[in-house]
Each structure stands twice: as structure tokens, then as C-alpha cells.
Design a protein around this motif. Structure first.
Motif, short mmCIF file in Angstrom:
data_model
loop_
_atom_site.label_atom_id
_atom_site.label_comp_id
_atom_site.label_asym_id
_atom_site.label_seq_id
_atom_site.Cartn_x
_atom_site.Cartn_y
_atom_site.Cartn_z
N LYS A 121 0.83 -1.22 0.00
CA LYS A 121 0.00 0.00 0.00
C LYS A 121 0.86 1.26 0.00
N THR A 122 1.83 1.31 0.92
CA THR A 122 2.72 2.48 0.99
C THR A 122 3.54 2.60 -0.29
N THR A 123 4.01 1.47 -0.78
CA THR A 123 4.80 1.49 -2.03
C THR A 123 3.97 2.06 -3.18
N GLN B 123 3.09 7.58 6.27
CA GLN B 123 2.57 6.72 7.34
C GLN B 123 3.32 6.96 8.65
N1 LIG Z 1 12.73 0.65 1.54
C1 LIG Z 1 12.47 -0.64 1.28
N2 LIG Z 1 13.44 -1.47 0.82
C2 LIG Z 1 13.17 -2.75 0.54
N3 LIG Z 1 11.96 -3.32 0.67
C3 LIG Z 1 10.97 -2.55 1.11
C4 LIG Z 1 11.15 -1.15 1.45
N4 LIG Z 1 9.98 -0.64 1.87
C5 LIG Z 1 9.10 -1.65 1.81
N5 LIG Z 1 9.67 -2.79 1.36
C6 LIG Z 1 9.00 -4.08 1.14
O1 LIG Z 1 7.97 -3.93 0.19
C7 LIG Z 1 6.82 -4.69 0.55
C8 LIG Z 1 5.60 -3.74 0.64
O2 LIG Z 1 5.80 -2.82 1.72
P1 LIG Z 1 4.82 -1.61 2.00
O3 LIG Z 1 5.48 -0.73 2.97
O4 LIG Z 1 4.41 -1.03 0.70
O5 LIG Z 1 3.58 -2.38 2.66
P2 LIG Z 1 2.24 -1.80 3.31
O6 LIG Z 1 1.10 -2.46 2.62
O7 LIG Z 1 2.28 -0.33 3.33
O8 LIG Z 1 2.32 -2.41 4.79
P3 LIG Z 1 1.89 -1.78 6.23
O9 LIG Z 1 0.42 -2.07 6.41
O10 LIG Z 1 2.72 -2.57 7.20
O11 LIG Z 1 2.23 -0.34 6.23
C9 LIG Z 1 7.17 -5.38 1.86
O12 LIG Z 1 7.54 -6.70 1.56
C10 LIG Z 1 8.35 -4.61 2.40
O13 LIG Z 1 9.22 -5.43 3.12
#
Ligand SMILES: Nc1ncnc2c1ncn2[C@@H]1O[C@H](COP(=O)(O)OP(=O)(O)OP(=O)(O)O)[C@@H](O)[C@H]1O
Ligand SMILES: [Mg+2]
Length: 248
Positions: free
Chosen positions: A45-47, A86
């Protein structure tokens, strides 16, 4: 129909990683639309938000925001986006006043070295009023509570007068009344200013009450996209059993 955001087969791989964090995302969001994004931890989601904000420049596929190609106009696009991350850490000794932090939202307009004028200050105060925090303007931001700091960050994004607002778990530190107010504010921004809003949330009640569009993500992919009734079955599968029912 004007598209605010268009992604075509977009994948983002973090530096040094083998697997993409988001995979083959194809998505169209109209101007003025409000979209809630849900999914378990690490779903991407954050990505997704950071990719749309042009913060992760290495991606595959095609991204267009407000009709501009991300590869050519990343900076121009970022000027139109208000982003609330976030996780933000504010040092307790941080000397900036809340108003100074909100004024940072105007940097794109005045430049980092320029000094904000009357109009910038008015925009900052107006944004603080929308969040109900104008009384905190002169308080050092490091001395504010977590929820107050979260409101300051949202006000900072609004002071930018963005056409697109990306909010990553904006409800996480807010009390029930503040959550309700923020939901109401999001609807008003969409209705009155045609702002496009993407909201990542784990707060199921918030989306259940929104009757808008919901995107569910899992393992880097979009697994459902539609109104509550269209996505509910999938969401029940990807979020822990009983979680959804208990909240309803
Ligand atoms: N800076 C980074 N370098 C390498 N991998 C990353 C990085 N940031 C996130 N990831 C990986 O990318 C994937 C997606 O992460 P993301 O932060 O987008 O998830 P999210 O849905 O926002 O989760 P949450 O609900 O915990 O915030 C995860 O497997 C995470 O480990
Ligand atoms: Mg996240």
C-alpha cells in the motif's frame, strides 16, 4: 471524464531487492474520486502511494498523473500532490512551531529559499482551521501529542492546495471524533474542490461508512476493486478471520 491517476502494468522493485513490492498494477482513478486502500501488512500500500508520488523513481510500466507522464514530469506532478506519510518521527526537541511545519507545504510554491508571503500564511492558517488546530499554531511541534502532530502533517499537505491527496493511515493516531471529522473533511474536499483522495487505512469502520470505492491489495497486487459489496468477500479472505465481522 478526466483521469487523475493512470497506472499501466506498473511494478516497483526496491534497490537491492529481487521481488517487486508492487506487481503489474493497472489502475485508473478519476478526478474528484475518493479511494480507500486496504490490505494486510506488507501488501504494498505504501509502495503504491510513494510510486504515484514519484518518490520511487525506479518502476516498470507507465504512470500518468493529471495527464502528465511521470518519467518526464515527476517534479511538476509532485507539486500537485499532498502526501502524508505513514510514519513520521518528530523529535521532542524540534524547535519548529506547528505553523512553520504547515508553511513547509508552501515550499513548492515559494521555493525553499523564498520567504512565505501573506497568501502563504493565509493558506497555512486556513488548512489548520480545516483540521481544527489553529490554536496550536505557535506551539513547538515536538511538544504536541501524536494525534495533534498527525493533524499538523495533514494540514501541511492541504496548505499546498493539492489536486491529489495521498494519505497513508491518516486515522491511526486519531480519536473517534477526529476520525469522523477527517472523513467528513475528505468528502468535502472531493465535493467542493474536486480533490482526488487516496487513503490507506486499516480502519474498516471508516471504509464501511464511506460507501465509495475500495481497492484491496495483497502480496503486491490489486486483488479487488469496487464498492463495499463487490470487495467484501476478498477482503474477508486477506484480512485475519473475524476482523471484518467484528468491526461491522
Ligand atoms: N525501503 C524498502 N526497501 C526494501 N523493501 C521494502 C522497502 N519498503 C518496503 N519494502 C518491502 O515492500 C513490501 C511492501 O511494503 P509496503 O510498505 O508497501 O507495505 P504496506 O502495505 O504499506 O504495509 P503496512 O500495512 O505494514 O504499512 C514489503 O515486503 C516490504 O518489506
Ligand atoms: Mg504502509
Amino acid at each position: 471524464m478526466t483521469l487523475a491517476i493512470e497506472l499501466n502494468n506498473v511494478s516497483t522493485v526496491y534497490e537491492g531487492e529481487k521481488r517487486p513490492a508492487i506487481k503489474d498494477i493497472t489502475l485508473s482513478i478519476e478526478e474528484g474520486e475518493t479511494v480507500y486502500i486496504v490490505g494486510p501488512n506488507a501488501a504494498g500500500k505504501t509502495t503504491l502511494l510513494e510510486t504515484i508520488n514519484g518518490l520511487l523513481p525506479v518502476f516498470k510500466g507507465y504512470i500518468s498523473v493529471l495527464g502528465l507522464d511521470m518519467r518526464k514530469h515527476g517534479r511538476k506532478i509532485r507539486c500537485q500532490i499532498g502526501y502524508v506519510p505513514q510514519d513520521f518521527m518528530v523529535d521532542a526537541g524540534e524547535p519548529y512551531r506547528a505553523l512553520d511545519v504547515v508553511l513547509m507545504g508552501r515550499y513548492g510554491k515559494v521555493g525553499v529559499l523564498g520567504s512565505p508571503g501573506r497568501e502563504d500564511k493565509d493558506k497555512a492558517i486556513e488548512a489548520m482551521k480545516l483540521l481544527g488546530i489553529e490554536n496550536l499554531a505557535n506551539r513547538p511541534v515536538g511538544k504536541l501529542s501524536g494525534g495533534q502532530q498527525q493533524k499538523v502533517m495533514i494540514a501541511r499537505a492541504l496548505a499546498k492546495d493539492p489536486r491529489i491527496l495521498l494519505l497513508d493511515e491518516p486515522f491511526s493516531s486519531l480519536d473517534p471524533e477526529s476520525r469522523e471529522n477527517l472523513s467528513e473533511l475528505i468528502s468535502r474536499l472531493s465535493r467542493e474542490r474536486n480533490v482526488t483522495v487516496l487513503v490507506v487505512t486499516h480502519d474498516i469502520q471508516q471504509i464501511a461508512g464511506s460507501c465509495g470505492r475500495i481497492i484491496a491489495m495483497n502480496n503486491g497486487r490489486i486483488v479487488a476493486d469496487g464498492e463495499l459489496m463487490d470487495v467484501i468477500e476478498v477482503v474477508e479472505k486477506i484480512l485475519p478471520i473475524g476482523f471484518w465481522r467484528k468491526q461491522r
